[in-house]
Write a protein that holds these residues in place. Structure first.
Motif, PDB file in Angstrom:
ATOM      1  N   VAL A  80       0.897  -1.217   0.059  1.00 55.08           N
ATOM      2  CA  VAL A  80       0.028  -0.190   0.009  1.00 55.08           C
ATOM      3  C   VAL A  80       0.920   1.409  -0.108  1.00 55.08           C
ATOM      4  CG1 VAL A  80      -1.787   1.260   1.505  1.00 55.08           C
ATOM      5  CG2 VAL A  80      -1.814  -1.322   1.178  1.00 55.08           C
ATOM      6  N   ARG A  81       0.967   2.010  -1.109  1.00 50.46           N
ATOM      7  CA  ARG A  81       1.616   3.034  -1.376  1.00 50.46           C
ATOM      8  C   ARG A  81       1.103   4.356  -1.176  1.00 50.46           C
ATOM      9  NH1 ARG A  81       4.031   4.595  -5.230  1.00 50.46           N
ATOM     10  NH2 ARG A  81       2.617   3.778  -7.000  1.00 50.46           N
ATOM     11  N   LYS A  82      -0.282   4.463  -1.407  1.00 51.80           N
ATOM     12  CA  LYS A  82      -1.184   5.330  -1.770  1.00 51.80           C
ATOM     13  C   LYS A  82      -2.433   5.881  -0.414  1.00 51.80           C
ATOM     14  CE  LYS A  82      -0.327   5.546  -6.581  1.00 51.80           C
ATOM     15  NZ  LYS A  82      -1.060   5.404  -7.955  1.00 51.80           N
ATOM     16  N   ALA A  83      -2.442   6.851  -0.009  1.00 51.63           N
ATOM     17  CA  ALA A  83      -3.518   7.127   0.859  1.00 51.63           C
ATOM     18  C   ALA A  83      -4.557   8.393   0.134  1.00 51.63           C
ATOM     19  CB  ALA A  83      -3.097   7.696   2.249  1.00 51.63           C
ATOM     20  N   ARG A 112     -10.367   8.025  -8.067  1.00 48.75           N
ATOM     21  CA  ARG A 112      -9.946   6.595  -8.882  1.00 48.75           C
ATOM     22  C   ARG A 112      -8.807   6.808  -9.668  1.00 48.75           C
ATOM     23  NH1 ARG A 112     -14.039   9.572 -10.610  1.00 48.75           N
ATOM     24  NH2 ARG A 112     -14.494   9.642 -12.771  1.00 48.75           N
ATOM     25  N   TYR A 113      -8.925   7.777 -10.474  1.00 55.74           N
ATOM     26  CA  TYR A 113      -7.646   8.133 -11.272  1.00 55.74           C
ATOM     27  C   TYR A 113      -6.361   8.293 -10.936  1.00 55.74           C
ATOM     28  CZ  TYR A 113     -11.396   8.605 -14.955  1.00 55.74           C
ATOM     29  OH  TYR A 113     -12.359   8.486 -15.686  1.00 55.74           O
ATOM     30  N   HIS A 114      -6.107   8.579  -9.494  1.00 50.91           N
ATOM     31  CA  HIS A 114      -4.861   8.587  -9.015  1.00 50.91           C
ATOM     32  C   HIS A 114      -4.570   7.271  -8.204  1.00 50.91           C
ATOM     33  CE1 HIS A 114      -4.791  13.168  -9.129  1.00 50.91           C
ATOM     34  NE2 HIS A 114      -6.127  13.091  -8.881  1.00 50.91           N
ATOM     35  N   ILE A 115      -5.615   6.482  -8.242  1.00 46.62           N
ATOM     36  CA  ILE A 115      -5.334   5.057  -7.283  1.00 46.62           C
ATOM     37  C   ILE A 115      -5.128   3.774  -8.513  1.00 46.62           C
ATOM     38  CG2 ILE A 115      -6.199   3.177  -6.176  1.00 46.62           C
ATOM     39  CD1 ILE A 115      -5.625   5.828  -4.561  1.00 46.62           C
ATOM     40  N   HIS A 116      -5.536   4.223  -9.933  1.00 44.00           N
ATOM     41  CA  HIS A 116      -5.447   3.040 -10.598  1.00 44.00           C
ATOM     42  C   HIS A 116      -5.802   1.835 -10.108  1.00 44.00           C
ATOM     43  CE1 HIS A 116      -3.891   6.163 -13.337  1.00 44.00           C
ATOM     44  NE2 HIS A 116      -2.988   6.591 -12.454  1.00 44.00           N
ATOM     45  N   ASP A 117      -5.075   0.609 -10.150  1.00 39.99           N
ATOM     46  CA  ASP A 117      -5.217  -0.808  -9.797  1.00 39.99           C
ATOM     47  C   ASP A 117      -4.418  -0.949  -8.603  1.00 39.99           C
ATOM     48  OD1 ASP A 117      -2.789  -0.530 -10.888  1.00 39.99           O
ATOM     49  OD2 ASP A 117      -3.017  -2.525 -12.097  1.00 39.99           O
ATOM     50  N   GLU A 118      -4.175   0.021  -7.801  1.00 36.81           N
ATOM     51  CA  GLU A 118      -3.373  -0.592  -6.585  1.00 36.81           C
ATOM     52  C   GLU A 118      -4.236  -0.547  -5.252  1.00 36.81           C
ATOM     53  OE1 GLU A 118       0.172   1.459  -5.786  1.00 36.81           O
ATOM     54  OE2 GLU A 118       0.437   2.307  -7.722  1.00 36.81           O
ATOM     55  N   PRO A 119      -3.871  -1.278  -4.220  1.00 35.06           N
ATOM     56  CA  PRO A 119      -4.542  -1.248  -3.001  1.00 35.06           C
ATOM     57  C   PRO A 119      -4.180   0.311  -2.513  1.00 35.06           C
ATOM     58  CG  PRO A 119      -2.635  -2.635  -2.676  1.00 35.06           C
ATOM     59  CD  PRO A 119      -2.833  -2.321  -4.027  1.00 35.06           C
ATOM     60  N   PHE A 120      -5.020   0.692  -1.642  1.00 39.42           N
ATOM     61  CA  PHE A 120      -4.857   2.128  -0.900  1.00 39.42           C
ATOM     62  C   PHE A 120      -5.512   2.273   0.342  1.00 39.42           C
ATOM     63  CE2 PHE A 120      -8.810   1.972  -3.186  1.00 39.42           C
ATOM     64  CZ  PHE A 120      -9.663   2.931  -2.425  1.00 39.42           C
ATOM     65  N   ALA A 121      -5.072   3.261   1.113  1.00 42.27           N
ATOM     66  CA  ALA A 121      -5.636   3.670   2.300  1.00 42.27           C
ATOM     67  C   ALA A 121      -6.444   4.876   2.353  1.00 42.27           C
ATOM     68  CB  ALA A 121      -4.405   3.838   3.469  1.00 42.27           C
ATOM     69  N   GLU A 150       4.209   7.708   8.808  1.00 47.82           N
ATOM     70  CA  GLU A 150       4.819   6.792   9.618  1.00 47.82           C
ATOM     71  C   GLU A 150       4.649   5.202   9.024  1.00 47.82           C
ATOM     72  OE1 GLU A 150       4.136   4.761  14.212  1.00 47.82           O
ATOM     73  OE2 GLU A 150       2.620   5.969  13.112  1.00 47.82           O
ATOM     74  N   ALA A 151       3.519   5.151   8.557  1.00 42.49           N
ATOM     75  CA  ALA A 151       3.148   3.712   7.959  1.00 42.49           C
ATOM     76  C   ALA A 151       3.646   3.324   6.477  1.00 42.49           C
ATOM     77  CB  ALA A 151       1.654   3.666   7.786  1.00 42.49           C
ATOM     78  N   GLY A 152       4.712   4.437   6.226  1.00 42.60           N
ATOM     79  CA  GLY A 152       5.180   4.290   4.834  1.00 42.60           C
ATOM     80  C   GLY A 152       4.470   4.617   3.472  1.00 42.60           C
ATOM     81  N   ILE A 153       3.375   5.304   3.778  1.00 43.28           N
ATOM     82  CA  ILE A 153       2.793   5.856   2.743  1.00 43.28           C
ATOM     83  C   ILE A 153       3.615   6.790   1.784  1.00 43.28           C
ATOM     84  CG2 ILE A 153       0.738   7.302   1.827  1.00 43.28           C
ATOM     85  CD1 ILE A 153       0.158   4.409   2.809  1.00 43.28           C
ATOM     86  N   GLU A 154       3.575   6.773   0.472  1.00 38.74           N
ATOM     87  CA  GLU A 154       4.343   7.535  -0.313  1.00 38.74           C
ATOM     88  C   GLU A 154       3.648   8.428  -1.079  1.00 38.74           C
ATOM     89  OE1 GLU A 154       6.254   4.609  -3.018  1.00 38.74           O
ATOM     90  OE2 GLU A 154       7.102   3.529  -1.593  1.00 38.74           O
ATOM     91  N   GLU A 155       2.396   8.357  -1.428  1.00 38.13           N
ATOM     92  CA  GLU A 155       1.631   9.352  -2.258  1.00 38.13           C
ATOM     93  C   GLU A 155       0.333   9.771  -1.439  1.00 38.13           C
ATOM     94  OE1 GLU A 155       1.178   8.604  -6.256  1.00 38.13           O
ATOM     95  OE2 GLU A 155       2.783   7.117  -6.448  1.00 38.13           O
ATOM     96  N   VAL A 196      -1.984  12.840   8.229  1.00 42.55           N
ATOM     97  CA  VAL A 196      -0.703  12.597   7.400  1.00 42.55           C
ATOM     98  C   VAL A 196       0.506  12.158   7.936  1.00 42.55           C
ATOM     99  CG1 VAL A 196       0.968  14.065   5.780  1.00 42.55           C
ATOM    100  CG2 VAL A 196      -1.605  14.552   5.578  1.00 42.55           C
ATOM    101  N   ASP A 197       0.797  12.701   9.051  1.00 43.23           N
ATOM    102  CA  ASP A 197       1.884  11.994   9.816  1.00 43.23           C
ATOM    103  C   ASP A 197       1.737  10.520  10.237  1.00 43.23           C
ATOM    104  OD1 ASP A 197       3.047  14.630   9.932  1.00 43.23           O
ATOM    105  OD2 ASP A 197       2.547  14.790  12.011  1.00 43.23           O
TER     106      ASP A 197
END
Length: 289
Positions: A5-8, A120-129, A48-53, A43-44
């Motif tokens: 999970v890279r995106k939130a 949706r257009y920012h997430i594409h086909d990835e899992p997300f938070a 901490e959980a490693g989210i990148e976007e 955001v913090d």
């Protein structure tokens, strides 16, 4: 192996009517808990959980959020010249890299499910938070980090949950539980804001989600649910036959900062834990109790 999970997504388009007149010209997500806005805590937690976007779903009059997560050259220069290094460090602690934060608008207030669909257009086909800033969670490690540790084991959709009084089930999305070990529960169904006599349990979803992109297949339908809004809970319920769904009780404490009393409680709790404020806060409280 589960996808990382890279995106939130941060749904921040709400009008904050329960805090008027304070939110007439200020986003409710910028209301401070001591000296940091609510959205900063969310955001913090994600960082901490490693989210990148970081994807913000905004509405009108939310530009203060964008300004908060950007450089303020004039202010930084003023603080530097006046030797206020602590203040300078506070506003420079983290500024995202170009492209690391994005913003999209929810043009109509059609519910949480619709707000998530707008990303949706920012997430594409990835899992997300998904993190709701109104739910401020005091936990070490942070709430999302605890959830990701479980997600690595079970995959699928994972939400943060807590037990609520039966008479309050009509305020939350409620899990229909098939297995529960006291911390992690597996659900076979979800119901949005059921009446107490119809609730399948008292285990409620709170404002943290790890979701698979298949949820957008159901959000695309924009079907109206409880309150005439597009409910995220309904879309998640539609995936239960194909995607595992778990609720995790967080080792920590949740403050409902969407309510005035929860907001006040959070300020008292966070201030009382600070070395520079705690003693004074406790003394002040004694004068009113």
């Amino acid at each position: 192996m589960v996808k990382p999970v890279r995106k939130a997504v941060f749904p921040v388009a709400g009008q904050g009517t329960r805090f008027l007149p304070a939110t007439k010209a200020m986003p409710k997500e910028m209301l401070p808990i001591v000296d940091r806005p609510l959205i900063q805590y969310a955001v913090d937690e994600a960082r901490e959980a490693g989210i990148e976007e970081f994807i913000f779903v905004t509405g009108r009059a939310k530009s203060a959020i964008e300004d908060h997560f950007d450089h303020s050259a004039e202010l930084e220069r003023s603080l530097e010249e006046s030797g206020k290094q602590d203040a300078l460090a506070a506003i420079s602690e983290w500024v995202p890299e170009p492209g690391q934060i994005s913003y999209t608008r929810q043009q109509k207030p059609l519910g949480l499910g619709h707000a998530v669909w707008c990303a949706r257009y920012h997430i594409h086909d990835e899992p997300f938070a998904v993190l709701l800033a109104d739910d401020l969670i005091l936990a070490r490690p942070g709430c999302l980090k605890q959830m990701l540790e479980i997600y690595d084991d079970v995959g699928g959709n994972v939400v943060a949950v807590e037990d609520v009084p039966k008479e309050h089930t009509d305020r939350y999305g409620i899990l229909d539980v098939v297995e529960d070990d006291g911390r992690l529960a597996r659900a076979k169904g979800l119901v949005e804001k059921p009446a107490p006599d119809a609730a399948p349990s008292t285990l409620s979803i709170i404002g943290r989600y790890i979701l698979q992109p298949e949820v957008f297949d159901h959000l695309d339908k924009k079907a109206a649910g409880a309150g005439g809004e597009v409910q995220l809970t309904d879309a998640l319920a539609a995936t239960l036959d194909t995607i595992p769904f778990h609720g995790l009780r967080i080792d920590g404490r949740r403050f409902d900062c969407g309510s005035k009393i929860g907001f006040v409680e959070a300020n008292v709790a966070f201030a009382s834990m600070r070395g520079d404020l705690g003693g004074n806060v406790r003394d002040i409280l004694k004068a009113y109790i």
